[in-house]
Design an enzyme around this catalytic site. Sequence first.
Site, PDB file in Angstrom:
ATOM      1  N   GLY A 107     -17.033  -3.354 -11.654  1.00  0.00           N
ATOM      2  CA  GLY A 107     -17.479  -3.276 -13.037  1.00  0.00           C
ATOM      3  C   GLY A 107     -16.331  -2.957 -13.989  1.00  0.00           C
ATOM      4  O   GLY A 107     -16.255  -3.483 -15.097  1.00  0.00           O
ATOM      5  N   THR A 108     -15.443  -2.083 -13.534  1.00  0.00           N
ATOM      6  CA  THR A 108     -14.295  -1.701 -14.350  1.00  0.00           C
ATOM      7  C   THR A 108     -13.467  -2.929 -14.727  1.00  0.00           C
ATOM      8  O   THR A 108     -13.100  -3.124 -15.886  1.00  0.00           O
ATOM      9  CB  THR A 108     -13.419  -0.691 -13.564  1.00  0.00           C
ATOM     10  OG1 THR A 108     -14.193   0.489 -13.341  1.00  0.00           O
ATOM     11  CG2 THR A 108     -12.150  -0.341 -14.323  1.00  0.00           C
TER      12      THR A 108
ATOM     13  N   ASN B 233     -24.165   6.401 -18.537  1.00  0.00           N
ATOM     14  CA  ASN B 233     -24.185   6.829 -17.143  1.00  0.00           C
ATOM     15  C   ASN B 233     -24.331   8.334 -16.954  1.00  0.00           C
ATOM     16  O   ASN B 233     -24.654   8.795 -15.869  1.00  0.00           O
ATOM     17  CB  ASN B 233     -22.926   6.336 -16.431  1.00  0.00           C
ATOM     18  CG  ASN B 233     -21.669   6.612 -17.218  1.00  0.00           C
ATOM     19  OD1 ASN B 233     -21.495   6.129 -18.337  1.00  0.00           O
ATOM     20  ND2 ASN B 233     -20.799   7.424 -16.665  1.00  0.00           N
TER      21      ASN B 233
ATOM     22  N   GLN C 104     -25.521   0.521 -15.849  1.00  0.00           N
ATOM     23  CA  GLN C 104     -26.586   1.479 -15.515  1.00  0.00           C
ATOM     24  C   GLN C 104     -27.984   0.876 -15.638  1.00  0.00           C
ATOM     25  O   GLN C 104     -28.942   1.432 -15.123  1.00  0.00           O
ATOM     26  CB  GLN C 104     -26.472   2.746 -16.367  1.00  0.00           C
ATOM     27  CG  GLN C 104     -25.338   3.669 -15.957  1.00  0.00           C
ATOM     28  CD  GLN C 104     -25.492   4.245 -14.545  1.00  0.00           C
ATOM     29  OE1 GLN C 104     -26.593   4.461 -14.053  1.00  0.00           O
ATOM     30  NE2 GLN C 104     -24.377   4.483 -13.883  1.00  0.00           N
TER      31      GLN C 104
ATOM     32  N   SER D 157     -22.464  -4.139 -12.073  1.00  0.00           N
ATOM     33  CA  SER D 157     -21.744  -3.723 -10.867  1.00  0.00           C
ATOM     34  C   SER D 157     -22.743  -3.475  -9.737  1.00  0.00           C
ATOM     35  O   SER D 157     -23.690  -2.707  -9.899  1.00  0.00           O
ATOM     36  CB  SER D 157     -20.940  -2.448 -11.148  1.00  0.00           C
ATOM     37  OG  SER D 157     -20.303  -2.019  -9.963  1.00  0.00           O
ATOM     38  N   ALA D 158     -22.507  -4.115  -8.601  1.00  0.00           N
ATOM     39  CA  ALA D 158     -23.498  -4.126  -7.514  1.00  0.00           C
ATOM     40  C   ALA D 158     -23.758  -2.757  -6.879  1.00  0.00           C
ATOM     41  O   ALA D 158     -24.876  -2.470  -6.469  1.00  0.00           O
ATOM     42  CB  ALA D 158     -23.067  -5.120  -6.439  1.00  0.00           C
ATOM     43  N   HIS D 159     -22.730  -1.908  -6.807  1.00  0.00           N
ATOM     44  CA  HIS D 159     -22.923  -0.669  -6.038  1.00  0.00           C
ATOM     45  C   HIS D 159     -23.812   0.352  -6.745  1.00  0.00           C
ATOM     46  O   HIS D 159     -24.159   1.379  -6.175  1.00  0.00           O
ATOM     47  CB  HIS D 159     -21.583  -0.055  -5.611  1.00  0.00           C
ATOM     48  CG  HIS D 159     -20.800   0.631  -6.681  1.00  0.00           C
ATOM     49  ND1 HIS D 159     -20.826   1.992  -6.834  1.00  0.00           N
ATOM     50  CD2 HIS D 159     -19.964   0.174  -7.624  1.00  0.00           C
ATOM     51  CE1 HIS D 159     -20.009   2.324  -7.835  1.00  0.00           C
ATOM     52  NE2 HIS D 159     -19.485   1.231  -8.329  1.00  0.00           N
TER      53      HIS D 159
ATOM     54  N   CYS E  74     -13.294  16.744 -14.627  1.00  0.00           N
ATOM     55  CA  CYS E  74     -12.423  17.810 -14.159  1.00  0.00           C
ATOM     56  C   CYS E  74     -11.066  17.239 -13.814  1.00  0.00           C
ATOM     57  O   CYS E  74     -10.913  16.519 -12.853  1.00  0.00           O
ATOM     58  CB  CYS E  74     -13.060  18.456 -12.936  1.00  0.00           C
ATOM     59  SG  CYS E  74     -12.077  19.729 -12.204  1.00  0.00           S
TER      60      CYS E  74
HETATM   61  C1  PLP Z   1     -20.041   2.923 -12.559  1.00  0.00           C
HETATM   62  C2  PLP Z   1     -19.859   2.474 -13.956  1.00  0.00           C
HETATM   63  C3  PLP Z   1     -18.748   1.687 -14.331  1.00  0.00           C
HETATM   64  C4  PLP Z   1     -17.675   1.309 -13.348  1.00  0.00           C
HETATM   65  O1  PLP Z   1     -18.102   0.342 -12.419  1.00  0.00           O
HETATM   66  P1  PLP Z   1     -17.256   0.168 -11.056  1.00  0.00           P
HETATM   67  O2  PLP Z   1     -17.892  -1.016 -10.394  1.00  0.00           O
HETATM   68  O3  PLP Z   1     -17.429   1.424 -10.287  1.00  0.00           O
HETATM   69  O4  PLP Z   1     -15.853  -0.092 -11.458  1.00  0.00           O
HETATM   70  C5  PLP Z   1     -18.659   1.278 -15.640  1.00  0.00           C
HETATM   71  N1  PLP Z   1     -19.591   1.599 -16.547  1.00  0.00           N
HETATM   72  C6  PLP Z   1     -20.682   2.340 -16.236  1.00  0.00           C
HETATM   73  C7  PLP Z   1     -21.687   2.651 -17.266  1.00  0.00           C
HETATM   74  C8  PLP Z   1     -20.836   2.806 -14.928  1.00  0.00           C
HETATM   75  O5  PLP Z   1     -21.890   3.570 -14.624  1.00  0.00           O
END
Ligand code: PLP
Length: 396
Positions: free
Chosen positions: A73-74, A152, A186, A206-208, A332
């Site tokens: 997703g990044t 998120n 999200q 993002s799939a995960h 952190c």
């Molecule tokens: C997790 C997340 C990302 C990053 O996605 P990745 O696949 O982990 O790089 C970006 N934006 C939001 C809102 C997310 O929750």
Amino acid sequence: MKRRRIYLDNSATTSVYPEVKKNMQKYFSKIYGNASSLHYFGRQSKIVVENSRIQIAKLINANPNEIFFTSCGTEANNIAILGVIQAYGSIGHVISSSIEHHSVLHTCEYLNKSGHIITYIKVDKHGIISVKDLINSLRDNTILVTIMHANNEIGSMQPIEDIAHELSKINKNRKHKIYLHTDSIQTAGKIKIDVKQLGVDLLTISAHKFNGPKGIGILYIKNGTKILPITFGGHHESAIRPGTENVPCIVGCAKAYEIASENLNEHYEHVSKLRQKLKEGILNTIPDVKINADNSHILSHILNVSFKYIEGESLLLMLDMKGIAVSTGSACTSDTLSPSHVLTAIGLSPILARGAIRFSFTYQNTITEIDYVLSVLPHLVNDLRLMSPIWRSNKL
Ligand SMILES: *Cc1c(COP(=O)(O)O)cnc(C)c1O
């Protein structure tokens, strides 16, 4: 004795659906050709990649040639933002919000360092931007609006459809179209995503985050959008994202999105019940708490709670010792404990922001798990407060 483990950090990542894992397996060792190769092995991979593309396109109401697979997703967020600016070709103005994920915020900061202008729209106490503020901050050289679909940390949802509607009126009289991108990471797999209904030009998934594999993202780019690649190589993904296709993860991503889409309502209702139960339980048993951004525009798989007078990190570690995994609201870093930009943006005092915990649910979590959390949480909070000088000076 095996420790009981409860995972309530599903906004960070999720476990892979068993069926998805099963579907992916043969693409590691049986059908392993490079999807760009012309021979049989390559063609086999190419077919599944294209079928996955068609499958996802259908589920979000897009054309298959508008779906681009990325490594996460990044990366998809980076391509969307930097790619549109690159294609614009001169100094541009970008509008975003103060509560975006770092993959958007840090990309905007990078653009700003290279001379582009960024406006960050503020949010109200519920974590929602005002469309009027956004429209008022448009400039002649505004080229992109990038606003997340849902946050998120607190789950607040933005009025993307309304923004799209306003922009479409304004775009009628513009020389350069203002593009609308949304980070939908999200919301994808949690609520129905229809790119046409949302009215966006670019959208990230993002799939995960919906029980698919890690390391696979999707960027939807509406046909006609002027965008250039930000990395260079072969012609994979129409050269927008060069690099050999990750076939197992592409298959897994499509399958996970299909399962999530089929169970959307059922899963949504389930996590809503868990959220409600935990929220009520906390409010009934623990004094000096605040449910953050609690209103109807909240995704039901996220519950963000501030426990006044304690450090979120301490509570996180205590919960972990009890087998419960959550996350805090604070970023952190090695030497500073700065409160999260999201919680600060919704107006939380540092003392409330530092005491924030995010519980995030998935279809696998159970009411029994929430009961267990509620049986340990009040004691942990109380123990930590007894150690807190501020609490003691207020209460004892
Ligand atoms: C997790 C997340 C990302 C990053 O996605 P990745 O696949 O982990 O790089 C970006 N934006 C939001 C809102 C997310 O929750």
